[in-house]
Motif scaffolding. Structure first.
Motif, mmCIF file in Angstrom:
data_model
loop_
_atom_site.group_PDB
_atom_site.id
_atom_site.type_symbol
_atom_site.label_atom_id
_atom_site.label_comp_id
_atom_site.label_asym_id
_atom_site.label_seq_id
_atom_site.Cartn_x
_atom_site.Cartn_y
_atom_site.Cartn_z
ATOM 1 N N TRP A 299 0.607 -1.082 0.209
ATOM 2 C CA TRP A 299 0.236 0.417 0.285
ATOM 3 C C TRP A 299 1.158 1.081 -0.179
ATOM 4 O O TRP A 299 0.399 2.109 -0.404
ATOM 5 C CB TRP A 299 -1.383 0.033 0.971
ATOM 6 C CG TRP A 299 -0.290 -0.190 2.220
ATOM 7 C CD1 TRP A 299 -0.536 -1.405 2.846
ATOM 8 C CD2 TRP A 299 0.108 0.971 3.015
ATOM 9 N NE1 TRP A 299 0.327 -1.002 4.415
ATOM 10 C CE2 TRP A 299 1.175 0.001 4.625
ATOM 11 C CE3 TRP A 299 0.614 1.858 3.110
ATOM 12 C CZ2 TRP A 299 1.039 0.556 5.975
ATOM 13 C CZ3 TRP A 299 1.436 2.418 4.154
ATOM 14 C CH2 TRP A 299 1.525 1.762 5.563
ATOM 15 N N VAL A 300 1.908 0.725 0.337
ATOM 16 C CA VAL A 300 3.164 2.702 0.583
ATOM 17 C C VAL A 300 2.808 2.918 -1.079
ATOM 18 O O VAL A 300 3.239 3.904 -1.138
ATOM 19 C CB VAL A 300 4.879 1.877 0.795
ATOM 20 C CG1 VAL A 300 5.740 2.743 0.787
ATOM 21 C CG2 VAL A 300 4.236 1.158 2.163
ATOM 22 N N GLU A 301 2.998 2.104 -2.102
ATOM 23 C CA GLU A 301 3.506 2.452 -3.365
ATOM 24 C C GLU A 301 1.911 4.053 -3.734
ATOM 25 O O GLU A 301 2.016 5.314 -4.594
ATOM 26 C CB GLU A 301 2.964 1.812 -4.182
ATOM 27 C CG GLU A 301 1.380 1.293 -4.469
ATOM 28 C CD GLU A 301 1.349 -0.050 -5.812
ATOM 29 O OE1 GLU A 301 2.454 0.308 -6.379
ATOM 30 O OE2 GLU A 301 0.255 0.079 -6.085
ATOM 31 N N SER A 302 0.731 3.989 -2.489
ATOM 32 C CA SER A 302 -0.464 5.031 -2.708
ATOM 33 C C SER A 302 0.020 6.304 -2.039
ATOM 34 O O SER A 302 -1.118 7.163 -2.191
ATOM 35 C CB SER A 302 -1.856 4.074 -1.959
ATOM 36 O OG SER A 302 -2.046 3.044 -3.148
ATOM 37 N N ILE A 303 1.095 6.561 -0.933
ATOM 38 C CA ILE A 303 1.070 7.160 -0.456
ATOM 39 C C ILE A 303 1.460 8.227 -0.345
ATOM 40 O O ILE A 303 2.711 7.997 -0.764
ATOM 41 C CB ILE A 303 1.769 6.842 1.092
ATOM 42 C CG1 ILE A 303 0.749 5.507 1.060
ATOM 43 C CG2 ILE A 303 1.338 7.757 2.216
ATOM 44 C CD1 ILE A 303 -0.798 5.860 2.018
ATOM 45 N N HIS A 304 1.269 9.567 -0.553
ATOM 46 C CA HIS A 304 1.999 10.989 -0.707
ATOM 47 C C HIS A 304 3.669 11.000 0.092
ATOM 48 O O HIS A 304 4.628 10.845 -0.028
ATOM 49 C CB HIS A 304 1.478 11.845 -1.259
ATOM 50 C CG HIS A 304 0.588 11.839 -2.542
ATOM 51 N ND1 HIS A 304 -0.599 11.062 -2.532
ATOM 52 C CD2 HIS A 304 0.726 11.735 -3.660
ATOM 53 C CE1 HIS A 304 -1.449 11.272 -3.510
ATOM 54 N NE2 HIS A 304 -0.496 11.371 -4.666
ATOM 55 N N GLN A 305 3.084 11.424 1.139
ATOM 56 C CA GLN A 305 3.862 11.558 2.366
ATOM 57 C C GLN A 305 3.931 10.748 3.242
ATOM 58 O O GLN A 305 2.313 10.901 3.738
ATOM 59 C CB GLN A 305 4.254 13.289 2.236
ATOM 60 C CG GLN A 305 4.669 13.650 1.139
ATOM 61 C CD GLN A 305 4.676 15.714 1.226
ATOM 62 O OE1 GLN A 305 4.568 16.603 0.544
ATOM 63 N NE2 GLN A 305 4.319 16.090 2.434
ATOM 64 N N ILE A 306 4.450 10.331 4.686
ATOM 65 C CA ILE A 306 4.310 9.987 5.703
ATOM 66 C C ILE A 306 5.204 10.324 6.395
ATOM 67 O O ILE A 306 6.427 10.868 6.316
ATOM 68 C CB ILE A 306 5.268 8.655 5.625
ATOM 69 C CG1 ILE A 306 3.845 7.602 4.689
ATOM 70 C CG2 ILE A 306 4.472 7.808 7.066
ATOM 71 C CD1 ILE A 306 4.458 6.119 4.294
ATOM 72 N N TYR A 307 4.438 11.140 7.111
ATOM 73 C CA TYR A 307 5.045 11.737 8.759
ATOM 74 C C TYR A 307 4.730 10.809 9.630
ATOM 75 O O TYR A 307 4.054 10.544 10.286
ATOM 76 C CB TYR A 307 4.319 12.973 9.244
ATOM 77 C CG TYR A 307 4.184 13.812 7.889
ATOM 78 C CD1 TYR A 307 5.172 15.010 8.513
ATOM 79 C CD2 TYR A 307 3.868 14.664 7.182
ATOM 80 C CE1 TYR A 307 5.348 16.228 7.721
ATOM 81 C CE2 TYR A 307 3.825 15.170 5.957
ATOM 82 C CZ TYR A 307 4.838 16.546 6.411
ATOM 83 O OH TYR A 307 4.970 17.562 5.511
ATOM 84 N N ILE A 308 6.280 10.161 10.342
ATOM 85 C CA ILE A 308 6.378 9.029 10.696
ATOM 86 C C ILE A 308 7.246 9.168 12.511
ATOM 87 O O ILE A 308 8.426 9.952 12.229
ATOM 88 C CB ILE A 308 6.205 7.870 10.808
ATOM 89 C CG1 ILE A 308 6.343 6.822 10.881
ATOM 90 C CG2 ILE A 308 7.849 7.875 9.423
ATOM 91 C CD1 ILE A 308 6.609 5.269 10.653
ATOM 92 N N GLU A 309 6.916 9.168 13.886
ATOM 93 C CA GLU A 309 8.093 8.656 14.656
ATOM 94 C C GLU A 309 8.280 7.289 14.305
ATOM 95 O O GLU A 309 6.980 7.020 15.347
ATOM 96 C CB GLU A 309 7.334 8.919 16.155
ATOM 97 C CG GLU A 309 8.503 9.331 17.054
ATOM 98 C CD GLU A 309 7.422 10.123 18.278
ATOM 99 O OE1 GLU A 309 7.989 9.367 19.290
ATOM 100 O OE2 GLU A 309 6.197 10.345 18.241
ATOM 101 N N THR A 310 9.677 7.094 14.757
ATOM 102 C CA THR A 310 9.747 5.757 15.220
ATOM 103 C C THR A 310 10.017 5.415 15.909
ATOM 104 O O THR A 310 10.714 6.021 16.422
ATOM 105 C CB THR A 310 11.009 5.127 14.027
ATOM 106 O OG1 THR A 310 11.986 6.243 13.833
ATOM 107 C CG2 THR A 310 10.483 5.556 12.284
ATOM 108 N N HIS A 311 9.878 3.948 16.808
ATOM 109 C CA HIS A 311 10.246 3.911 18.382
ATOM 110 C C HIS A 311 10.752 2.765 18.280
ATOM 111 O O HIS A 311 10.822 1.346 18.083
ATOM 112 C CB HIS A 311 8.578 3.200 18.304
ATOM 113 C CG HIS A 311 7.520 4.823 18.599
ATOM 114 N ND1 HIS A 311 6.772 5.065 17.914
ATOM 115 C CD2 HIS A 311 7.692 6.035 19.917
ATOM 116 C CE1 HIS A 311 5.886 6.042 18.000
ATOM 117 N NE2 HIS A 311 6.784 6.211 19.287
ATOM 118 N N ASP A 312 12.368 2.685 17.564
ATOM 119 C CA ASP A 312 13.184 1.573 17.577
ATOM 120 C C ASP A 312 13.846 1.244 19.384
ATOM 121 O O ASP A 312 13.905 0.343 19.307
ATOM 122 C CB ASP A 312 14.255 1.958 17.059
ATOM 123 C CG ASP A 312 14.700 2.151 15.318
ATOM 124 O OD1 ASP A 312 13.940 1.436 14.462
ATOM 125 O OD2 ASP A 312 13.547 3.340 15.322
#
Length: 260
Positions: free
Chosen positions: A206-219
């Motif tokens: 589904w990532v191909e359908s997303i223009h921009q992702i704002y994300i906080e990653t929690h490694d």
């Protein structure tokens, strides 16, 4: 130390909202009692509700004072998914920027969701959904194992978790896109306390359908969250930017115009 903290906070608020308004907000958010704080910002036609002496104050600061999502925003946005919407402040930030956008605000935890409903009540284009974003449709447990306040709730498949508060059904990104009859998502905001690991590790086409992702990653919660994200997007033409705790992934394969 407290004096320096309060002074910094007051300076930030007066710089952001002006002298008098900044002072009023400073006094309200530092009240010592419990209950609900009601803030009124000129950009919003309805009040903001915050729970006193909770992580709601930190969330307000990050979104409306430090403006953590205010970088390289698209010039226009019609469909936004706010994953991990908490009490709805990020959805309100986006509705200020894009008053005509359809914004799906997804929050699994009961106490946060009830405040979210109050905060977005004046905006019919913000659609609340009490579910958890996941890679498949299932039932998960909600818990707060690290005791991080109202923004630290996590979802887990461990049904034997002794500190689980309740259960919640999940929804996938493709299902959201399908349910709202969209072809793509202009902005996907994700602050889902480590669930990004499972989200990007499984069925992430589904990532191909997303223009921009704002994300906080929690490694620091789950090792490999960032790796899962970059593995999922590696086949696309993209740029990555950072601000504070957030990464911005911009998919140039389906770019819709300028950013601001």
């Amino acid at each position: 130390m407290k004096f320096k903290k309060y002074l910094k906070q007051l300076i930030q608020l007066t710089n952001r909202f002006g002298g008098l308004k900044g002072l009023v907000v400073f006094i309200l958010i530092n009240s010592k009692g419990k209950g609900i704080i009601i803030l009124r910002l000129k950009q919003l036609r309805t009040p903001i509700y915050l729970r006193a002496n909770t992580s709601d104050i930190d969330v307000f600061f990050k979104i409306f004072v430090e403006e953590e999502y205010n970088f390289f925003l698209p010039a226009n946005a019609e469909f936004i998914i706010d994953g991990g919407a908490n009490i709805g402040l990020s959805a309100l930030f986006f509705v200020i920027k894009y008053p005509n956008a359809k914004i799906v605000a997804i929050e699994p935890e009961n106490s946060n969701y009830s405040i979210l409903l109050k905060n977005i009540a004046g905006y019919p284009n913000i659609i609340p959904m009490q579910k958890a974003i996941w890679h498949e449709s299932t039932i998960l447990s909600i818990s707060n194992p690290l005791n991080m306040g109202n923004y630290g709730f996590m979802v887990t498949t461990n049904e034997a978790d002794e500190i689980s508060f309740n259960e919640i059904s999940t929804i996938t990104i493709p299902d959201i896109i399908k349910d709202y009859q969209q072809q793509s998502v202009d902005i996907l905001k994700l602050d889902i306390e480590g669930a990004e690991m499972e989200l990007f590790s499984n069925n992430a086409g589904w990532v191909e359908s997303i223009h921009q992702i704002y994300i906080e990653t929690h490694d620091w919660i789950k090792t490999g969250c960032s790796k899962a994200l970059f593995t999922a997007v590696q086949n696309y033409q993209y740029d990555v930017f950072s601000k504070g705790e957030n990464l911005l992934w911009v998919n140039h394969s389906i770019s819709k115009g300028k950013m601001v």
